[in-house]
Design a protein around this motif. Structure first.
Motif, mmCIF file in Angstrom:
data_model
loop_
_atom_site.group_PDB
_atom_site.id
_atom_site.type_symbol
_atom_site.label_atom_id
_atom_site.label_comp_id
_atom_site.label_asym_id
_atom_site.label_seq_id
_atom_site.Cartn_x
_atom_site.Cartn_y
_atom_site.Cartn_z
ATOM 1 N N UNK A 325 0.820 -1.215 0.000
ATOM 2 C CA UNK A 325 0.000 0.000 0.000
ATOM 3 C C UNK A 325 0.849 1.259 0.000
ATOM 4 N N UNK A 326 0.181 2.397 -0.040
ATOM 5 C CA UNK A 326 0.874 3.680 0.032
ATOM 6 C C UNK A 326 0.104 4.576 1.011
ATOM 7 N N UNK A 327 0.597 4.780 2.230
ATOM 8 C CA UNK A 327 1.933 4.396 2.674
ATOM 9 C C UNK A 327 2.067 2.888 2.881
ATOM 10 N N UNK A 328 3.295 2.410 2.763
ATOM 11 C CA UNK A 328 3.587 1.003 3.021
ATOM 12 C C UNK A 328 3.676 0.787 4.522
ATOM 13 N N UNK A 329 2.965 -0.224 5.017
ATOM 14 C CA UNK A 329 2.953 -0.518 6.448
ATOM 15 C C UNK A 329 3.792 -1.767 6.697
ATOM 16 N N UNK A 330 4.829 -1.604 7.505
ATOM 17 C CA UNK A 330 5.721 -2.720 7.809
ATOM 18 C C UNK A 330 5.490 -3.181 9.244
ATOM 19 N N UNK A 331 5.151 -4.446 9.395
ATOM 20 C CA UNK A 331 4.923 -5.042 10.709
ATOM 21 C C UNK A 331 6.129 -5.907 11.090
ATOM 22 N N UNK A 332 6.091 -6.447 12.286
ATOM 23 C CA UNK A 332 7.184 -7.301 12.787
ATOM 24 C C UNK A 332 6.823 -8.752 12.476
ATOM 25 N N UNK A 333 7.623 -9.408 11.657
ATOM 26 C CA UNK A 333 7.153 -10.634 11.013
ATOM 27 C C UNK A 333 8.000 -11.872 11.274
ATOM 28 N N UNK A 334 8.701 -11.904 12.412
ATOM 29 C CA UNK A 334 9.584 -13.038 12.686
ATOM 30 C C UNK A 334 8.823 -14.358 12.785
ATOM 31 N N UNK A 335 7.530 -14.295 13.139
ATOM 32 C CA UNK A 335 6.746 -15.519 13.313
ATOM 33 C C UNK A 335 5.591 -15.605 12.308
ATOM 34 N N UNK A 336 5.755 -14.944 11.179
ATOM 35 C CA UNK A 336 4.683 -14.929 10.180
ATOM 36 C C UNK A 336 4.353 -16.328 9.678
ATOM 37 N N UNK A 337 5.362 -17.193 9.621
ATOM 38 C CA UNK A 337 5.120 -18.548 9.131
ATOM 39 C C UNK A 337 4.224 -19.358 10.072
ATOM 40 N N UNK A 338 4.090 -18.890 11.318
ATOM 41 C CA UNK A 338 3.200 -19.555 12.272
ATOM 42 C C UNK A 338 1.854 -18.833 12.379
ATOM 43 N N UNK A 339 1.639 -17.837 11.518
ATOM 44 C CA UNK A 339 0.365 -17.122 11.496
ATOM 45 C C UNK A 339 0.309 -15.900 12.388
ATOM 46 N N UNK A 340 1.476 -15.438 12.894
ATOM 47 C CA UNK A 340 1.457 -14.300 13.811
ATOM 48 C C UNK A 340 2.263 -13.132 13.262
ATOM 49 N N UNK A 341 1.694 -11.939 13.384
ATOM 50 C CA UNK A 341 2.431 -10.712 13.095
ATOM 51 C C UNK A 341 2.316 -9.797 14.318
ATOM 52 N N UNK A 342 3.273 -8.912 14.456
ATOM 53 C CA UNK A 342 3.326 -8.051 15.634
ATOM 54 C C UNK A 342 3.370 -6.584 15.221
ATOM 55 N N UNK A 343 2.773 -5.749 16.068
ATOM 56 C CA UNK A 343 2.815 -4.298 15.902
ATOM 57 C C UNK A 343 3.674 -3.745 17.028
ATOM 58 N N UNK A 344 4.776 -3.080 16.669
ATOM 59 C CA UNK A 344 5.676 -2.497 17.653
ATOM 60 C C UNK A 344 5.348 -1.009 17.780
ATOM 61 N N UNK A 345 4.992 -0.538 18.977
ATOM 62 C CA UNK A 345 4.562 0.857 19.120
ATOM 63 C C UNK A 345 5.689 1.876 19.112
ATOM 64 N N UNK A 346 6.929 1.456 19.357
ATOM 65 C CA UNK A 346 8.020 2.411 19.576
ATOM 66 C C UNK A 346 8.245 3.361 18.402
#
Length: 384
Positions: A325-346
């Motif tokens: 998308x625009x803007x491009x939204x990047x999430x934390x994806x270390x466990x994406x293969x297990x179905x989980x994504x994370x949002x880091x607030x910092x």
């Protein structure tokens, strides 16, 4: 329009964290101003490095410090320092260290990939990597019996990338090292406590300047004065290829001075994530909760668990939609293969979590929009 958009790049919403791939941190205006001022003047670099070490020592409680171009460079330089010391002939020989005391002992579960390989960074400094134990299980005896007359240092990785269970503690490694009079190097790249590992007895500790400290792309090593002197000496050798510029050093020092009086925003960030998770409730195929950082830092992220059947796409597919998308939204994806994504607030600017929720709901709406089909009269009708 931002500076990067002037070069044809998309706007980024960073919900991933202080990630190198996204430029690490957005610096404070005071840090940016210091970088700009430093770039427009001259300085004796050797004197700057020594002066920088004094500031680093004050902030960390160490005997001395050495700026680097990043934490990865800090690994290579620290390893080179314990192998070559200040001996110029040895310094110029590295990374070829045959005949030198060059074994670097690391727990197998700490031989991780952080965007590059930790073991490769050790090898760049001339280290011969010795992995102790198994990937998920290391006994104290594994470490004791891996120490030889060729062991130059014990290397400990404090990171969410490292295996968190079945490893020996830093205290154990320090006790073994002290018995054998061997230095301990700690890779604490993204850690927030700048005094903890020095106080525990580590001999060299490596930090990133662009992550928790929110400085420019940079890093530093802090520790015992004779070892830091050896770290600075490596700029006559392998360090030359990873030298740090005057602008980055001044930006780093400015960020370090700000860091001492930083405001603790962890609870405010936790509340932002709790509100985000609350807005997820009721969305088919997504469950949310707030979790603390795996490595025990005071960082609270929103964990979104994606049920691909109920949501209509996998976590990896959702990630691709968010990033395209625009803007491009990047999430934390270390466990994406297990179905989980994370949002880091910092790294999120105020209100950007609402933009993320809105975009996820838009994506969910698109995949659930009924398809149109032809009716008997040749017109269109809504699908079932």
């Amino acid at each position: 329009m931002g500076i990067y958009q002037n070069f044809g790049l998309k706007k980024i919403v960073n919900a991933s964290g202080k990630m190198t791939a996204l430029g690490a941190s957005a610096v404070h205006p005071k840090v940016a101003g210091a970088i700009s001022e430093a770039a427009m003047d001259y300085v004796d670099i050797q004197e700057l490095m020594v002066a920088a070490g004094k500031t680093i020592a004050t902030v960390t409680g160490a005997e001395d410090g050495c700026p680097t171009s990043g934490a990865a460079a800090g690994i290579a330089i620290s390893v080179a320092a314990v192998i070559a010391g200040t001996n110029l002939t040895r310094i110029e020989k590295l990374p070829f260290s045959d005949g030198l005391k060059n074994e670097i002992l690391i727990q197998k579960g700490h031989a991780v990939h952080f965007g590059a390989s930790v073991t490769q960074m050790i090898s760049l400094g001339g280290g011969k990597v010795i992995e102790a134990g198994q990937a998920n299980h290391v006994e104290k005896d594994h470490l004791i019996h891996s120490v030889t007359d060729q062991t130059a240092a014990l290397f400990y990785v404090k990171s969410h990338h490292a295996v968190q269970k079945g490893m020996q503690s830093l205290e154990t490694m320090i006790s073994i090292a002290k018995e054998r009079v061997i230095p301990v190097i700690v890779d604490a790249a993204a850690e927030e406590d700048l005094r903890k590992y020095i106080n525990m007895g580590a001999d060299l500790v490596i930090y990133s300047g662009g992550k928790a400290i929110e400085g420019p792309t940079s890093g530093f090593i802090c520790g015992r004065s004779h070892l830091i002197e050896a770290c600075r000496a490596q700029y006559q050798g392998i360090g030359r290829a990873m030298k740090v510029g005057k602008e980055a050093v001044v930006g780093l020092l400015t960020a370090l001075k700000r860091y001492e009086s930083r405001e603790d925003l962890s609870q405010e960030q936790k509340q932002r994530m709790l509100r985000l998770v609350e807005q997820i409730k009721g969305m088919a195929g997504i469950e949310g909760r707030v979790v603390q950082d795996e490595a025990g830092r005071e960082i609270y992220r929103a964990e979104l668990r994606i049920d691909s059947e109920k949501f209509g796409m996998s976590a990896c597919e959702l990630i691709r939609h968010l990033e395209s998308g625009d803007p491009a939204i990047y999430t934390r994806n270390h466990y994406a293969n297990t179905g989980m994504i994370y949002i880091d607030p910092r790294p999120l600017l105020p209100g950007q979590e609402q933009l993320i929720i809105k975009r996820i709901k838009e994506i969910a709406g698109l995949i659930r929009k009924p398809a149109c089909r032809k009716n008997g009269a040749g017109g269109e009708t809504d699908g079932d």
